[in-house]
Enzyme design. Structure first.
Site, PDB file in Angstrom:
ATOM      1  CD  GLU A 195      11.139 -36.780  -3.395  1.00 28.84           C
ATOM      2  OE1 GLU A 195      11.470 -37.071  -4.561  1.00 28.84           O
ATOM      3  OE2 GLU A 195      10.115 -37.227  -2.834  1.00 28.84           O
ATOM      4  CB  SER A 261       4.201 -26.311  15.313  1.00 27.49           C
ATOM      5  OG  SER A 261       3.733 -26.089  14.018  1.00 27.49           O
ATOM      6  CG  ASP A 333       8.643 -38.900   2.076  1.00 28.85           C
ATOM      7  OD1 ASP A 333       8.116 -38.093   1.282  1.00 28.85           O
ATOM      8  OD2 ASP A 333       9.581 -39.646   1.752  1.00 28.85           O
ATOM      9  CG  ASP A 336       7.522 -40.704  -3.270  1.00 28.64           C
ATOM     10  OD1 ASP A 336       8.186 -40.132  -2.387  1.00 28.64           O
ATOM     11  OD2 ASP A 336       7.289 -41.921  -3.250  1.00 28.64           O
ATOM     12  CG  ASP A 521       6.264 -49.827   8.239  1.00 33.72           C
ATOM     13  OD1 ASP A 521       5.325 -49.514   7.491  1.00 33.72           O
ATOM     14  OD2 ASP A 521       6.640 -51.004   8.415  1.00 33.72           O
TER      15      ASP A 521
END
Length: 820
Positions: A195, A261, A333, A336, A521
């Protein structure tokens, strides 16, 4: 003259004797802390005798009458082999490193105090169920039993590092384990630095060019975002010199070094044996000792074996007799960043949707070695803790009159992730494993599961519930008092994506984009991989059926899909053009390099020069493309972004504009950039490795830097504690070895698989695993680096639950008996 020679000889002999005696004394002192694996010890905290059988690779197989006794012995074994590492992890998350290392580690301590992870972990102890709580208590008692043995048996303070950094050791507590789990969440987080970097870059570039240098993963596009300055008000680009990454800082605040990974599973219809297969290799920063510690626990529900993290009483990735599980970073995510306006009339208040309210505050004192203590005022808003301007470069995107806060799922005081992991170890089927995932909070992972008949992959962890009107869709810092930017709790667990028994018979993840869905979503706009997934799909679909060996082959694959894509694009007008140049000229060197690359298949093999030429070329090319547009900010783009170079050389949406150097009068073409950057790369390689191209080896530059986080830069000691090995692979290969991107060794391998495991449920005891270093954290132990050589060569050791095999070649059997 004879007399002088005689006295010089005597002085030399005396100095040598003093040196030998001194070295011998230091060796004896350091070796005192090496544990004795053979013997019987009386301890408090167990109800019946417990056996710790160390197999030939020093993997403890723990047998006890109750689960509590087994977890006690795991804590005992972890402390025997990795005490210093455990204490360092605890100090890190507590924000107490500066007590040992002075002002050097103050930035880490300040960040940890502001996040307050340890307080949240302490509160989360009561959130665990009875079984998990009992395991935490027993594990802590086992660690403390070893600490008592160290004190009573004069075992060299428990670790050789303790002689250099003496410290009082407080007893291990259940909260310590939960705090280390939260520290892992920070280690794996990529969203916060992403961000900040996107915000900083958007201040320099127009939106269409921002989409070039920070491209989205291929798939359904997203609506154009507003510029960062439009969200937070007028703000000018600002720069700060990039400080060297402290090896003690979690992931260094770099997106490229966040968790990664691979994991994949095959169902019966795609397996040669008619049962299932599962492979997993979590990637973490390379250190000595490594992150993982192999262990087998014989619980009342059956045996469990796999990779543990010292400090945690759970098998993170592994198998039992009926179920295997692997983890990959989901890149959810889950964080924030907010700009919180401070009341200009009262600095103790900040703006909310309902007006000015006071910060929640608490004073925190950081003790600093050889310096005065520092009192830090911790502050929280409704959104989360307030971080400092130096944390993750937040000060460079902070509007005037504001402070920066973060909302993050790991900032939960009711975190049941450890309970979920306990349930997973005892699960006997894919469905039971999926049921266990409902309690995961953070870190979010993609969990791959396989029992004897079914396979699945599920995203586990809490997903923030965002407003569809969120101004930046979670991609940029936003104003914290706008209601549409705030979270509304978390989404129901039922909304987490699950892929169960797909029709194609194979599931897998390489940190790639797993679905297309509209915000909110969408899971994430930031993904850890857009390249490895291409190679994985090719290898999986290239065979109708798979075996344990084919899964191992894929895990160790070193072909770079990025190299195969970029070289034809970048060099399309350079191959075999022009007359043969005279030997010794840059043109001749360029022609020889291009001739090699023309025949190369993209395999990042440590013994070949082509991977080094390719890597240096792409690094020099990206530097030439972005330096004039970004200035000092270009230093933050220290890893090659294949999608950016692909966009430029395909001229996607006018991206070829990057090839022209704005400050120069001529109009440079992309062919000019390609040719000049190749010359740059060859010159730099030649200065370091000589001008004979045939003698260049990728592995000489791409050494695995498994360095001791504290002593790794200390002269002489570094020779004992660091593990350096030539390695294959690269940033975009399945056998991933992420380069440092930092001078003077930009191709050093600093982030790779910390654990590899392949499980075959047609014959579970034929399953195999390996870790990147060795089991012991003691540099004088033969088990400090013994597994690292196998790891480098792509070899494995057996993953068997057969007690007879463990005892057959045991290097020691420790028996713990209850104190009368």
């Amino acid at each position: 003259m004879v007399t002088l020679f005689r006295w010089l000889f005597r002085a030399t002999v005396a100095l040598v004797l003093v040196g030998v005696l001194g070295f011998g004394f230091i060796w004896w002192v350091a070796s005192r802390s090496m544990p004795d694996y053979d013997g019987t010890w009386a301890v408090q905290g167990i109800g019946a005798p417990v056996e710790i059988v160390r197999d030939h690779s020093d993997v403890p197989h723990i047998f006890g009458k109750t689960d509590a006794d087994v977890f006690f012995a795991l804590g005992y074994a972890h402390a025997q082999d990795r005490l210093w590492q455990m204490l360092m992890l605890r100090r890190t998350v507590q924000g107490r490193l500066s007590e040992l290392f002075g002002e050097r580690t103050l930035p880490i301590d300040r960040l940890m105090r502001r996040l307050d992870l340890y307080t949240l972990a302490t509160a989360s102890v009561d959130a665990q169920d009875d079984d998990a709580g009992a395991a935490l208590d027993a594990y802590s008692a086992g660690v403390n039993a070893w600490l008592q043995e160290v004190n009573a048996g004069a075992r060299g303070r428990g670790a050789p590092e303790m002689w250099l950094f003496p410290q009082a050791i407080s007893p291990w507590q259940p909260a310590d384990s939960l705090a280390i789990l939260k520290l892992m969440a920070l280690e794996l987080n990529a969203q916060l630095p992403a961000e900040v970097l996107r915000a900083r870059t958007s201040l320099d570039l127009p939106p269409e060019r921002l989409a070039d240098i920070l491209p989205d993963a291929p798939g359904q596009g997203v609506a154009a975002l507003p510029a960062y300055a439009e969200l937070v008000g007028p703000l000018q680009p600002s720069y700060a010199d990039a400080a060297p990454r402290d090896p003690l800082f979690p992931n260094g605040g770099e997106t490229a070094l966040a968790g990664a990974s691979n994991a994949w599973a095959s169902g019966p219809i795609r397996s040669a044996t008619g049962s299932t297969l599962l492979a997993n290799d979590p990637h973490l920063p390379l250190t000595a000792p490594g992150w993982f510690y192999l262990a087998r626990l014989e619980l009342q529900s059956g045996g469990v074996i796999g990779g543990t993290i010292p400090g945690l009483p759970v098998v993170i990735t592994g198998r039992n007799a009926d179920l295997g599980w692997g983890v990959t970073s989901s890149y959810l995510d889950d964080l924030d960043v907010y700009a919180e306006e401070v009341n200009p009339q009262n600095a103790d208040e900040y703006r909310t949707p309902d007006g000015w309210v006071p910060f929640r505050t608490r004073a925190s004192i950081i003790e600093v070695k050889d310096a005065p203590a520092e009192t830090l005022t911790l502050r929280w808003t409704d959104n989360g803790p307030v971080l400092g301007p130096e944390d993750f470069d937040l000060g460079l995107v902070r509007p005037p009159g504001h402070v920066m806060s973060v909302a993050w799922t790991a900032l939960s005081d009711h975190d049941t992730t450890l309970t979920a992991a306990m349930h997973l170890m005892r699960a006997r089927s894919v469905q039971e494993g999926l049921d266990a995932t409902k309690l995961f909070v953070a870190p979010s992972q993609n969990l791959t599961l396989a029992d004897r008949e079914h396979i699945a992959m599920a995203l586990v962890g809490a997903i923030p519930a965002r407003d569809p009107g969120h101004q930046s869709k979670g991609r940029l810092p936003t104003l914290g008092w706008h209601p549409e930017n705030r979270w509304h709790g978390v989404q129901p667990v039922s909304s987490n994506p699950v892929f169960l028994d797909p029709e194609g018979g194979i599931v897998g993840n390489t940190n790639n984009k797993i679905l297309d869905a509209p915000f909110p979503d969408h899971i994430s706009y930031l993904w850890g991989d857009t390249q490895r997934i291409q190679r994985w799909q090719f290898l999986m679909q290239g065979r109708e059926i798979h075996t344990r060996e084919s899964f191992i082959e894929a895990q160790l694959d070193t072909v770079s899909p990025a190299a195969r894509t970029l070289l034809p694009l970048v060099g399309r007008d350079l191959w075999f053009t022009g007359e043969a140049a005279p030997d010794g000229t840059p043109e001749r060197q360029r022609q020889r390099a291009l001739a090699l690359l023309a025949e190369w298949n993209g395999e990042m093999n440590e013994h070949m020069p082509e991977p080094l030429i390719y890597s240096a070329w792409m690094r020099a090319l990206q530097e030439r493309l972005i330096r004039d547009d970004l200035g000092p900010l270009a230093d933050r783009f220290d890893h090659v972004e294949p999608l950016f170079i692909e966009r430029v050389f395909k001229n996607v949406d006018g991206a070829s504009a990057w090839c022209d150097v704005k400050q120069s009068a001529p109009v440079e073409t992309c062919d000019d950039m390609a040719r000049e950057s190749l010359d740059d790369a060859l010159l730099l390689i030649g200065e370091r490795y000589g001008t004979a191209i045939e003698s260049w080896r990728w592995g000489d530059a791409h050494e695995a830097a498994q360095d001791h986080p504290v002593l790794g830069t200390t002269p002489l000691l570094a020779w004992f504690v660091n593990i350096r090995q030539s390695t294959s692979g690269g940033d975009q290969t399945l056998m991933r070895g992420v380069t440092s991107g930092q001078e003077p060794n930009p191709y050093l391998n600093v982030h790779a698989s910390a654990y590899r495991g392949v499980y075959d449920f047609a014959d579970p005891d034929s399953s195999v695993f390996i870790i990147a270093t060795g089991q012991s954290g003691h540099p004088l132990s033969p088990f400090y680096d013994d597994l690292g050589e196998l790891w480098r060569r792509g070899e494995y050791i057996p993953m068997s639950l057969d007690p007879a095999l463990a005892r057959a070649a045991a290097v020691g059997v420790t028996t713990l008996v209850p104190t009368p």
